[in-house]
Scaffold this active site. Structure first.
Site, PDB file in Angstrom:
ATOM      1  N   ALA A   1       0.844  -1.200   0.000  1.00  0.00           N
ATOM      2  CA  ALA A   1       0.000   0.000   0.000  1.00  0.00           C
ATOM      3  C   ALA A   1       0.875   1.244   0.000  1.00  0.00           C
ATOM      4  O   ALA A   1       1.815   1.356   0.786  1.00  0.00           O
ATOM      5  CB  ALA A   1      -0.913  -0.005   1.227  1.00  0.00           C
TER       6      ALA A   1
ATOM      7  N   SER B   1      11.503   1.078  -3.286  1.00  0.00           N
ATOM      8  CA  SER B   1      11.552   1.627  -4.648  1.00  0.00           C
ATOM      9  C   SER B   1      12.944   2.122  -5.001  1.00  0.00           C
ATOM     10  O   SER B   1      13.692   2.593  -4.129  1.00  0.00           O
ATOM     11  CB  SER B   1      10.560   2.788  -4.763  1.00  0.00           C
ATOM     12  OG  SER B   1      10.786   3.560  -5.921  1.00  0.00           O
TER      13      SER B   1
ATOM     14  N   GLU C   1      13.494   4.754  -6.294  1.00  0.00           N
ATOM     15  CA  GLU C   1      13.510   6.202  -6.061  1.00  0.00           C
ATOM     16  C   GLU C   1      14.240   6.564  -4.770  1.00  0.00           C
ATOM     17  O   GLU C   1      14.579   7.736  -4.555  1.00  0.00           O
ATOM     18  CB  GLU C   1      12.088   6.750  -6.031  1.00  0.00           C
ATOM     19  CG  GLU C   1      11.370   6.701  -7.375  1.00  0.00           C
ATOM     20  CD  GLU C   1      11.957   7.651  -8.415  1.00  0.00           C
ATOM     21  OE1 GLU C   1      12.630   8.631  -8.022  1.00  0.00           O
ATOM     22  OE2 GLU C   1      11.730   7.420  -9.622  1.00  0.00           O
TER      23      GLU C   1
ATOM     24  N   TYR D   1       8.203  11.149  -2.722  1.00  0.00           N
ATOM     25  CA  TYR D   1       7.933   9.705  -2.770  1.00  0.00           C
ATOM     26  C   TYR D   1       9.167   8.932  -2.315  1.00  0.00           C
ATOM     27  O   TYR D   1       9.095   8.057  -1.453  1.00  0.00           O
ATOM     28  CB  TYR D   1       7.543   9.315  -4.194  1.00  0.00           C
ATOM     29  CG  TYR D   1       7.424   7.826  -4.417  1.00  0.00           C
ATOM     30  CD1 TYR D   1       6.256   7.141  -4.089  1.00  0.00           C
ATOM     31  CD2 TYR D   1       8.473   7.092  -4.972  1.00  0.00           C
ATOM     32  CE1 TYR D   1       6.135   5.775  -4.292  1.00  0.00           C
ATOM     33  CE2 TYR D   1       8.365   5.730  -5.178  1.00  0.00           C
ATOM     34  CZ  TYR D   1       7.195   5.076  -4.840  1.00  0.00           C
ATOM     35  OH  TYR D   1       7.092   3.721  -5.040  1.00  0.00           O
TER      36      TYR D   1
ATOM     37  N   ARG E   1      -1.477  -1.761 -15.243  1.00  0.00           N
ATOM     38  CA  ARG E   1      -0.978  -0.459 -14.817  1.00  0.00           C
ATOM     39  C   ARG E   1      -2.014   0.622 -15.148  1.00  0.00           C
ATOM     40  O   ARG E   1      -2.465   0.708 -16.289  1.00  0.00           O
ATOM     41  CB  ARG E   1       0.343  -0.157 -15.526  1.00  0.00           C
ATOM     42  CG  ARG E   1       0.898   1.217 -15.230  1.00  0.00           C
ATOM     43  CD  ARG E   1       1.295   1.361 -13.784  1.00  0.00           C
ATOM     44  NE  ARG E   1       2.658   0.951 -13.518  1.00  0.00           N
ATOM     45  CZ  ARG E   1       3.167   0.887 -12.294  1.00  0.00           C
ATOM     46  NH1 ARG E   1       2.407   1.168 -11.251  1.00  0.00           N
ATOM     47  NH2 ARG E   1       4.424   0.506 -12.106  1.00  0.00           N
TER      48      ARG E   1
ATOM     49  N   PHE F   1      -0.114   6.542 -14.940  1.00  0.00           N
ATOM     50  CA  PHE F   1       1.319   6.307 -15.054  1.00  0.00           C
ATOM     51  C   PHE F   1       1.739   6.513 -16.511  1.00  0.00           C
ATOM     52  O   PHE F   1       1.010   6.147 -17.430  1.00  0.00           O
ATOM     53  CB  PHE F   1       1.668   4.888 -14.595  1.00  0.00           C
ATOM     54  CG  PHE F   1       1.554   4.708 -13.104  1.00  0.00           C
ATOM     55  CD1 PHE F   1       2.666   4.786 -12.281  1.00  0.00           C
ATOM     56  CD2 PHE F   1       0.314   4.477 -12.512  1.00  0.00           C
ATOM     57  CE1 PHE F   1       2.560   4.623 -10.912  1.00  0.00           C
ATOM     58  CE2 PHE F   1       0.184   4.322 -11.144  1.00  0.00           C
ATOM     59  CZ  PHE F   1       1.316   4.398 -10.336  1.00  0.00           C
TER      60      PHE F   1
ATOM     61  N   LYS G   1      -0.075   5.580 -20.116  1.00  0.00           N
ATOM     62  CA  LYS G   1      -0.507   6.748 -20.879  1.00  0.00           C
ATOM     63  C   LYS G   1      -0.001   6.649 -22.310  1.00  0.00           C
ATOM     64  O   LYS G   1      -0.727   6.944 -23.268  1.00  0.00           O
ATOM     65  CB  LYS G   1       0.027   8.026 -20.216  1.00  0.00           C
ATOM     66  CG  LYS G   1      -0.318   9.316 -20.966  1.00  0.00           C
ATOM     67  CD  LYS G   1       0.258  10.537 -20.239  1.00  0.00           C
ATOM     68  CE  LYS G   1      -0.054  11.819 -20.997  1.00  0.00           C
ATOM     69  NZ  LYS G   1       0.497  13.019 -20.307  1.00  0.00           N
TER      70      LYS G   1
END
Length: 313
Positions: free
Chosen positions: A75, A122, A124, A146, A180, A184, A188
């Site tokens: 989550a 992640s 990131e 994030y 997905r 995102f 897209k």
């Protein structure tokens, strides 16, 4: 058979993880906000519990009442772009809520019944890394809200593991599939390519086309989470393909799938979609999980893009 509690089970990776665990014969429980799944149907065998990770007391009660063998936390506010728009919400869900959840797991774990914890981290967290590819030893230095929240959770896992909890952090690089959501950039792109090919859309507007990411197949990354969740050893693992491609590469592959090989006039970059700070390239080295847990990838970059475009055609 293990009893596994998965938060974020209704998302892309959570739904694939649920399928993986059910197929392996495990008892799967999932936390959902509204009972739905993004682009996929959760296995009927998965028992769903409506809840919110930011309701710390309710999550503690669920963990203590259910007494799972493993808790896998997926989550999260899962978009870097969204984290810039909602940094407080991101910190509460991706950071503080993880602290409450892992504390509940530590409380539930005992000598008679050990409860393990797996955190979906992640790439990131590495920010703008000075080394490529990145592995488990790469310095953590996030450059967006994030990544900062995920870094806090990642460090929490390390702290609880040092205290004796069987806690692992799985550093997931970008992973895609037809499940997905379109907010995102990858979906897209594939959805736009399909609509443009059908004459239903005139152009695709994106941000920085030169940003490079290491994209993998989401079911493979769910398999990595399952391997860590069912392992007797707790550790940190990077999950990646080891190959990076640019947004431009993704666009070219998606449009090629629908028979368009010249995107002049169809795709453009707009500063509105450029993030305030973004890593120029993230590429991971998954040697550790490949060697220790036997993990591997099953689809190439082109095959991943093709699968997504085909789902949008």
């Amino acid at each position: 058979m293990l009893r596994v509690l998965v938060t974020g089970i209704a998302g892309q990776t959570g739904s694939y993880l649920a399928e993986n665990l059910v197929a392996a014969g495990h008892e799967v429980h999932g936390v959902v906000r509204d009972g739905g799944a993004e682009g996929g149907v959760l296995p009927a065998a998965a028992a769903l519990h409506v809840g919110d990770l930011t309701d710390h007391a309710a999550m503690r009660s669920l963990v203590l009442d259910l007494s799972p063998d493993v808790v896998v936390n997926l989550a999260a506010v899962s978009s870097v772009a969204a984290s810039w728009r909602s940094p407080l919400e991101t910190s509460l869900l991706n950071g503080t809520a993880v602290a409450a959840l892992i504390a509940a797991v530590a409380e539930a774990s005992s000598a008679r019944h050990e409860t393990a914890f797996v955190q979906a981290s992640s790439a990131e967290i590495f920010g703008q890394p000075t080394v490529s590819p990145q592995d488990e030893r790469t310095p953590i230095a996030p450059i967006n809200p994030y990544g900062a929240a995920k870094a806090y959770a990642h460090h929490l896992v390390g702290a609880y593991r040092a205290s004796g909890l069987r806690a692992s952090s799985v550093v997931l690089y970008n992973h895609e599939s037809p499940r997905r959501p379109e907010q995102f950039v990858t979906r897209k792109i594939t959805a736009a390519a399909a609509r443009i090919a059908r004459g239903e859309q005139d152009e695709l507007v994106l941000g920085d086309l030169d940003v490079r990411r290491d994209w993998g197949w989401a079911p493979d990354y769910a398999d990595a989470l399952a391997r860590v969740a069912t392992s007797d050893v707790a550790d940190d693992y990077v999950v990646a393909t080891g190959t990076a491609h640019s947004i431009h590469d993704f666009v070219a592959a998606a449009f090629a799938r629908v028979g368009i090989h010249d995107t002049t006039g169809l795709v453009r970059s707009d500063a509105e979609f450029v993030r305030p700070a973004d890593a120029s390239e993230l590429r991971g080295d998954a040697s550790k999980i490949r060697t220790e847990l036997g993990w591997t990838t099953t689809k190439t970059f082109t095959e991943i893009v093709d699968a997504m475009v085909d789902a949008d055609r």
